[in-house]
Design an enzyme around this catalytic site. Sequence first.
Site, PDB file in Angstrom:
ATOM      1  N   GLU A 180       8.144  21.019  -5.633  1.00 35.88           N
ATOM      2  CA  GLU A 180       8.736  19.718  -5.948  1.00 35.88           C
ATOM      3  C   GLU A 180       8.794  18.923  -4.642  1.00 35.88           C
ATOM      4  O   GLU A 180       9.419  19.366  -3.671  1.00 35.88           O
ATOM      5  CB  GLU A 180      10.138  19.968  -6.513  1.00 35.88           C
TER       6      GLU A 180
ATOM      7  N   LYS B 227      32.513  19.616  -9.221  1.00 39.29           N
ATOM      8  CA  LYS B 227      32.271  19.734  -7.784  1.00 39.29           C
ATOM      9  C   LYS B 227      31.083  18.844  -7.446  1.00 39.29           C
ATOM     10  O   LYS B 227      29.945  19.146  -7.825  1.00 39.29           O
ATOM     11  CB  LYS B 227      31.970  21.184  -7.404  1.00 39.29           C
TER      12      LYS B 227
ATOM     13  N   GLU C 237      20.110  21.653 -15.650  1.00 35.71           N
ATOM     14  CA  GLU C 237      19.091  20.604 -15.478  1.00 35.71           C
ATOM     15  C   GLU C 237      18.525  20.843 -14.086  1.00 35.71           C
ATOM     16  O   GLU C 237      19.128  20.468 -13.094  1.00 35.71           O
ATOM     17  CB  GLU C 237      19.748  19.234 -15.642  1.00 35.71           C
TER      18      GLU C 237
ATOM     19  N   CYS D 200      14.393  14.406 -10.155  1.00 38.63           N
ATOM     20  CA  CYS D 200      13.788  15.607 -10.761  1.00 38.63           C
ATOM     21  C   CYS D 200      12.664  15.241 -11.718  1.00 38.63           C
ATOM     22  O   CYS D 200      11.799  16.064 -11.995  1.00 38.63           O
ATOM     23  CB  CYS D 200      14.824  16.384 -11.562  1.00 38.63           C
TER      24      CYS D 200
HETATM   25  C1  SIN Z   1      17.464  13.420 -11.923  1.00 39.12           C
HETATM   26  O1  SIN Z   1      16.458  13.209 -11.339  1.00 39.12           O
HETATM   27  O2  SIN Z   1      18.148  14.403 -11.647  1.00 39.12           O
HETATM   28  C2  SIN Z   1      17.957  12.544 -13.040  1.00 39.12           C
HETATM   29  C3  SIN Z   1      17.168  11.335 -13.227  1.00 39.12           C
HETATM   30  C4  SIN Z   1      17.554  10.519 -14.435  1.00 39.12           C
HETATM   31  O3  SIN Z   1      18.554  10.762 -15.118  1.00 39.12           O
HETATM   32  O4  SIN Z   1      16.824   9.591 -14.705  1.00 39.12           O
END
Ligand code: SIN
Length: 485
Positions: free
Chosen positions: A386, A179, A255, A289
């Site tokens: 964040e 998804k 993640e 992230c």
């Molecule tokens: C992410 O920020 O979710 C992934 C970044 C990356 O794979 O470098």
Amino acid sequence: MLDVMLSVPTQALIGGTWRDAESGRRFDVRDPATGHVVASVSDCGAAETRAAIAAADEALASWSAMPAAGRAAILRRWADLMIERVDELAPVLTRENGKPLTEARGEILYGASYLHWFSEEATRAYGDVIPAPASDKRIIVTKAPVGVCAAITPWNFPNAMLVRKAAAALAAGCTLVAKPAAETPLSALLAAATGLEAGLPPGVFNIVPGVDAAAIGGVLTSSEVVRKLSFTGSTEVGRKLLAQCAPTVKRVSMELGGNAPFIVFDDSDLDAAVDGLMASKFRNAGQTCVCANRVFVQNGVMAEFASRLAERVATLTVGHGDRSGTDIGPLISEAAFAKIERLVSDALAGGARVLTGGGKHPAGDLFYQPTVIDGITADMAVMREEIFGPVAPLAGFETEADVIALANATEYGLAAYVYTRDLGRAWRVGEALAYGMVGINEGVLSSAAAPFGGVKQSGFGREGSRYGLDDYLEIKYMLMGGLSA
Ligand code: SIN
């Protein structure tokens, strides 16, 4: 800049067939740079998700039985096609996500690198023979695919986050229902179309776009057929999905969010540290992230570092990702923009100072100026949340022990960065940081060869590297007895 509807797949892919939602509903995909509609996509829900799971289940037996070299050849062709088509895929990614075209191209190649990597790992799912406690027995360990898997993927890397999950799952012999984020379904649908063309058999890779994340996610997480969920997104949503996966005791990879410290010691190469921070902080307008969220600079070099950084940040070009020379595109949504405004005003109210940027950019409603603020303290919201935007907050620190404590004072544990020329300090600090990934004198960590993932509330499981395949394999133990003559 084009203002036309894009010509791309806009239906669900279920069992090798492109299908509309049973309800006939569609949803709009907008260019965040202009707000214009660029495509209208089938708005799938529970019914299509159930059909996709059934298709993945039907395809599982033959896909998992295919010799690994056969699966590897298809994954390799998929990667090669994505690389050949980069000039078609990247502009679509830019249009729906906003990131500059050079970054979009980079993302497609990054996604393809996982397909190449896992096409090679597919053939290396080795087992073991373990000495048994009795001479007439042998302990045999084999690896078997987990089964039907589900992936829920984010808008910030709409190609690469999907492809890196699919590459590992399919290499292991699993089948997948994905998804994609409702903001950016087009790159995912294009990736799926490329996979079909590369020879993926019907049902091996299914994709269900839709705006009702609760309906689609609800079916994926409650299904007894789906044996694993891999999710990339916020910690808040990750917690909910974890709870939803508990009744069927699914395997999960999460993640989740990050709050990366970027630490600059007074013995570091300041130019390298500025380069590293620029690369870490401003990739995808700070919407990653792993990007530096809290910049800790040792007090002795703070003034010099802050001025070099602000000078560099002021040179960044903000604009539509299609325009050549653009470094920073728009934020993804009004909510994302409002969050940045809130974090910056909270910091300024607490006594922080803008060195460059600090507000809306005239390029459009969702554009925020690349910003550096100093005078940041640990209690400010910008240090706890964040940011997910092009804002670099600088906080001073005195000693190594102080900065380790500050850096670890968060529930997150995804990525951290340390700049120092002292080898002993690099090891000490690298080992003391409670993070899944640590860049030492490097601002960008990501690579198909490396295990990507976090600790604490940043999640668990690893993507990429040889460890990434294990996330989609079950260990099976057989004891063979009766071997005495
Ligand atoms: C992410 O920020 O979710 C992934 C970044 C990356 O794979 O470098």
